[in-house]
Design an enzyme around this catalytic site. Sequence first.
Site, PDB file in Angstrom:
ATOM      1  N   ASP A  12       0.896  -1.107   0.228  1.00 14.83           N
ATOM      2  CA  ASP A  12       0.093  -0.001  -0.087  1.00 14.83           C
ATOM      3  C   ASP A  12       0.946   1.209  -0.073  1.00 14.83           C
ATOM      4  O   ASP A  12       2.140   1.230   0.295  1.00 14.83           O
ATOM      5  CB  ASP A  12      -0.881   0.047   1.246  1.00 14.83           C
ATOM      6  CG  ASP A  12      -1.452   1.304   1.422  1.00 14.83           C
ATOM      7  OD1 ASP A  12      -2.409   1.482   0.677  1.00 14.83           O
ATOM      8  OD2 ASP A  12      -1.409   1.713   2.574  1.00 14.83           O
ATOM      9  N   ASP A  14      -0.255   5.095   1.046  1.00 16.50           N
ATOM     10  CA  ASP A  14      -0.648   6.224   1.831  1.00 16.50           C
ATOM     11  C   ASP A  14      -0.529   5.437   3.525  1.00 16.50           C
ATOM     12  O   ASP A  14      -1.333   4.446   3.623  1.00 16.50           O
ATOM     13  CB  ASP A  14      -1.641   6.684   1.835  1.00 16.50           C
ATOM     14  CG  ASP A  14      -1.688   7.824   0.591  1.00 16.50           C
ATOM     15  OD1 ASP A  14      -0.521   8.772   0.723  1.00 16.50           O
ATOM     16  OD2 ASP A  14      -2.402   7.624  -0.476  1.00 16.50           O
TER      17      ASP A  14
END
Length: 219
Positions: A12, A14
């Site tokens: 991922d 953020d």
Amino acid sequence: MTPKQFDLIVFDWDGTLFDSTALITRCIQAAARDLGLPVPEAADAAYVIGLGLYDALARVVPDLPRERYAELGQRYRHHYFAAQHEVVLFEGVLELLAALKARHHWLAIATGKSRRGLDEALQSVQLQGVFDGSRTADETAGKPDPRMLHELMREFGAAPERTLMIGDTTHDLQLALNAGAARLGVSYGAHDHASFHAFEPLHIAHDVPDLQRWLLEHA
């Protein structure tokens, strides 16, 4: 060097590699304020990080008519792009990625960001060319739909059991579970890591050095 357990490692963005949780939270709140809507609490705004933009805004401002989603999204992007230069990679991320590249893992990103948002973020931290692949929420299904990971696994010919998803939210871990991939959580992002255990992560890393240690020993 220990034998590799995973061919493909998917991150991922953020809250996992990029220290942007606080900025995203503020921008969601500012967008709601701009439109005269109830401003969500910080914890509620942070919870939707990782989802596609419109899915996130629909959850965090549930009373907004659907025809105004685009307007709210525009205000969010206005605030985010004006301030994204303020955020940076978590300390140690560059060293982590270099160590994994040296072990010849394929590295990829699966993110709720838009393609424009991810490309601008990668450029801002000089990570162009480091990742072998990526998927964004505006070019495929958003999390936790498994399509992002399915597409990446097909692209690299990686079996689900040879794929590891790393993220800071339950959306990331549910994505991995839905795709049949292994999963690892990080506790320094958007979600309380106490909620991760239901998804049976292989490990919960409490900072980037902890993440690097685990990956070099077990991945």
